[in-house]
Scaffold this motif. Structure first.
Motif, PDB file in Angstrom:
ATOM      1  N   LEU A 208       0.716  -1.252   0.153  1.00  0.00           N
ATOM      2  CA  LEU A 208       0.160  -0.112  -0.142  1.00  0.00           C
ATOM      3  C   LEU A 208       0.818   1.208   0.047  1.00  0.00           C
ATOM      4  O   LEU A 208       0.417   2.253  -0.318  1.00  0.00           O
ATOM      5  N   GLY A 209       2.159   0.995   0.471  1.00  0.00           N
ATOM      6  CA  GLY A 209       2.789   2.294   0.577  1.00  0.00           C
ATOM      7  C   GLY A 209       4.109   2.152   1.579  1.00  0.00           C
ATOM      8  O   GLY A 209       4.038   1.157   2.233  1.00  0.00           O
ATOM      9  N   VAL A 210       4.829   2.990   1.462  1.00  0.00           N
ATOM     10  CA  VAL A 210       6.191   2.946   2.611  1.00  0.00           C
ATOM     11  C   VAL A 210       5.754   4.486   3.317  1.00  0.00           C
ATOM     12  O   VAL A 210       5.596   5.305   2.821  1.00  0.00           O
ATOM     13  N   LEU A 211       5.545   4.159   4.680  1.00  0.00           N
ATOM     14  CA  LEU A 211       5.077   5.149   5.591  1.00  0.00           C
ATOM     15  C   LEU A 211       6.603   5.583   6.470  1.00  0.00           C
ATOM     16  O   LEU A 211       7.182   5.023   7.119  1.00  0.00           O
ATOM     17  N   PRO A 212       6.992   6.965   6.023  1.00  0.00           N
ATOM     18  CA  PRO A 212       8.216   7.418   6.585  1.00  0.00           C
ATOM     19  C   PRO A 212       7.963   7.723   8.240  1.00  0.00           C
ATOM     20  O   PRO A 212       7.072   8.574   8.443  1.00  0.00           O
TER      21      PRO A 212
ATOM     22  N   LEU B  23      15.400   9.844   3.445  1.00  0.00           N
ATOM     23  CA  LEU B  23      14.150   9.888   2.569  1.00  0.00           C
ATOM     24  C   LEU B  23      14.332   9.874   1.155  1.00  0.00           C
ATOM     25  O   LEU B  23      13.723   9.412   0.212  1.00  0.00           O
ATOM     26  N   GLU B  24      15.590  10.883   0.818  1.00  0.00           N
ATOM     27  CA  GLU B  24      15.807  10.784  -0.673  1.00  0.00           C
ATOM     28  C   GLU B  24      16.225   9.297  -1.229  1.00  0.00           C
ATOM     29  O   GLU B  24      15.812   8.926  -2.455  1.00  0.00           O
ATOM     30  N   ASN B  25      17.119   8.598  -0.485  1.00  0.00           N
ATOM     31  CA  ASN B  25      17.350   7.216  -0.782  1.00  0.00           C
ATOM     32  C   ASN B  25      15.903   6.341  -0.985  1.00  0.00           C
ATOM     33  O   ASN B  25      16.154   5.543  -1.840  1.00  0.00           O
ATOM     34  N   ALA B  26      15.142   6.567  -0.076  1.00  0.00           N
ATOM     35  CA  ALA B  26      13.971   5.857   0.092  1.00  0.00           C
ATOM     36  C   ALA B  26      13.135   5.980  -1.212  1.00  0.00           C
ATOM     37  O   ALA B  26      12.629   5.106  -1.975  1.00  0.00           O
ATOM     38  N   LYS B  27      13.228   7.165  -1.817  1.00  0.00           N
ATOM     39  CA  LYS B  27      12.573   7.784  -3.064  1.00  0.00           C
ATOM     40  C   LYS B  27      13.003   7.115  -4.240  1.00  0.00           C
ATOM     41  O   LYS B  27      12.676   6.294  -4.982  1.00  0.00           O
ATOM     42  N   GLU B  28      14.269   7.064  -4.064  1.00  0.00           N
ATOM     43  CA  GLU B  28      15.138   6.429  -5.430  1.00  0.00           C
ATOM     44  C   GLU B  28      14.981   4.861  -5.348  1.00  0.00           C
ATOM     45  O   GLU B  28      14.693   4.278  -6.188  1.00  0.00           O
ATOM     46  N   SER B  29      14.687   4.066  -3.981  1.00  0.00           N
ATOM     47  CA  SER B  29      14.659   2.635  -3.788  1.00  0.00           C
ATOM     48  C   SER B  29      13.362   2.165  -4.243  1.00  0.00           C
ATOM     49  O   SER B  29      13.113   1.304  -4.923  1.00  0.00           O
TER      50      SER B  29
ATOM     51  N   ASN C 174       5.390   5.861  -4.179  1.00  0.00           N
ATOM     52  CA  ASN C 174       5.243   4.780  -3.355  1.00  0.00           C
ATOM     53  C   ASN C 174       5.277   5.211  -1.778  1.00  0.00           C
ATOM     54  O   ASN C 174       5.025   4.481  -0.910  1.00  0.00           O
ATOM     55  N   LEU C 175       5.999   6.289  -1.388  1.00  0.00           N
ATOM     56  CA  LEU C 175       6.074   6.685  -0.371  1.00  0.00           C
ATOM     57  C   LEU C 175       4.796   7.641   0.298  1.00  0.00           C
ATOM     58  O   LEU C 175       4.567   8.421  -0.732  1.00  0.00           O
ATOM     59  N   PHE C 176       4.339   7.565   1.626  1.00  0.00           N
ATOM     60  CA  PHE C 176       3.245   8.311   1.894  1.00  0.00           C
ATOM     61  C   PHE C 176       3.786   9.774   1.634  1.00  0.00           C
ATOM     62  O   PHE C 176       4.897  10.146   2.082  1.00  0.00           O
ATOM     63  N   LYS C 177       3.059  10.859   1.402  1.00  0.00           N
ATOM     64  CA  LYS C 177       3.338  12.208   1.440  1.00  0.00           C
ATOM     65  C   LYS C 177       3.388  12.490   2.929  1.00  0.00           C
ATOM     66  O   LYS C 177       4.139  13.633   2.969  1.00  0.00           O
ATOM     67  N   THR C 178       2.566  11.934   3.746  1.00  0.00           N
ATOM     68  CA  THR C 178       2.572  12.352   5.156  1.00  0.00           C
ATOM     69  C   THR C 178       3.600  11.692   5.969  1.00  0.00           C
ATOM     70  O   THR C 178       3.711  10.177   5.946  1.00  0.00           O
TER      71      THR C 178
END
Length: 278
Positions: A189-193, A207-213, A218-222
């Motif tokens: 459903l997504g990745v919750l940071p 967070l930037e590395n997670a966006k690339e990975s 797929n990352l929650f905006k919240t």
């Protein structure tokens, strides 16, 4: 029919329990009927919700049977506990550490039956709830396999540190193995940071590395910010500022945060067409 969502990461201490419990609390506050299943023998989610119930009712809860007893009797409904309006708990207990051995004895010749067994046990519960949320330990184990095979979705809880990112990436690879090996039918459903420190350089870099990975979409905006008040809830239970007169501005900030997280969760489900049958 309930949407079943497991919160996971193979790194401990990332906030899986806190976020599954807080999202469950907020879904219930919004009028959805929610069951939180604690599949972690450490029972941290159970402790948090029991404190929440005790806070509301000023009495200590006791149980006539444990989760393992209910599993052995193939009737989980007996130990489902109402925490507050619309919010229920399937509690874990110390004896749940014997669950893997129980499965090995019950299904000595079939790994698939071990993985699929819990899914069969929760089937009667699905028609009684809108959401079933599952908290699991941060390990490759029968607990995680059972939860994921039972699930429609999983949310990866990512604390902003390198070890958590590595654990999340390993978790995603394992999800694919479950799908390949057991024909499990679930989606991410997504990745919750979850921030380790608010606005710290390491957090921003992770967070930037997670966006690339994982892909930014797929990352929650919240983003769940580091809030000391959440740690306090482990000691006193969850405080709802809309009904608790002792609540202060910090509790209100927590409420607003999880309103936003839960709104995005529902939007993501809606985008997948998962809410059309409600």
């Amino acid at each position: 029919m309930a949407k079943v969502i497991t919160f996971g990461n193979f790194k401990g201490g990332t906030g899986k329990t806190t976020n599954s419990a807080m999202i469950g609390h907020e879904l219930a506050r919004q009028g959805h009927k929610v069951l939180l299943i604690d599949l972690d023998p450490q029972a941290n989610a159970t402790a948090l919700y029991l404190l929440t119930k005790q806070r509301l009712e000023d009495k200590v809860v006791t149980f006539d049977k444990t989760l393992m007893s209910a599993i052995a009797e193939e009737n989980l409904e007996d130990i489902v506990l109402e925490i507050k309006d619309n919010l229920y708990l399937l509690p874990s207990f110390a004896d749940f550490t014997s669950y893997p051995l129980f499965l090995e004895k019950k299904f000595p010749d079939s790994q698939f039956d071990r993985v699929a067994y819990f899914s069969k046990l929760i089937t009667p519960l699905k028609s009684k709830f809108d959401f079933i949320l599952i908290d699991v330990p941060p390990t490759l184990s029968s607990y995680t396999d059972s939860a994921l095979y039972s699930s429609d979705y999983t949310i990866i809880v990512l604390q902003t540190q390198e070890r958590s990112l590595v654990g999340a990436e390993a978790y995603v690879k394992y999800l694919q193995e479950l799908i390949d090996n057991y024909h499990a039918d679930f989606d991410i459903l997504g990745v919750l940071p979850v921030l380790l420190k608010n606005n710290a350089a390491v957090d921003i870099s992770t967070l930037e590395n997670a966006k690339e990975s994982f892909g930014e979409q797929n990352l929650f905006k919240t983003v769940v910010k580091n809030m000391e008040r959440l740690k306090r809830y482990d000691l006193i239970g969850i405080v709802d500022p809309e009904v608790d007169k002792s609540a202060d501005m910090h509790d209100k900030r927590v409420l607003n945060l999880y309103k936003n997280v839960t709104t995005e969760l529902l939007e993501r489900l809606d985008e997948k067409g998962a809410l059309n049958n409600e």
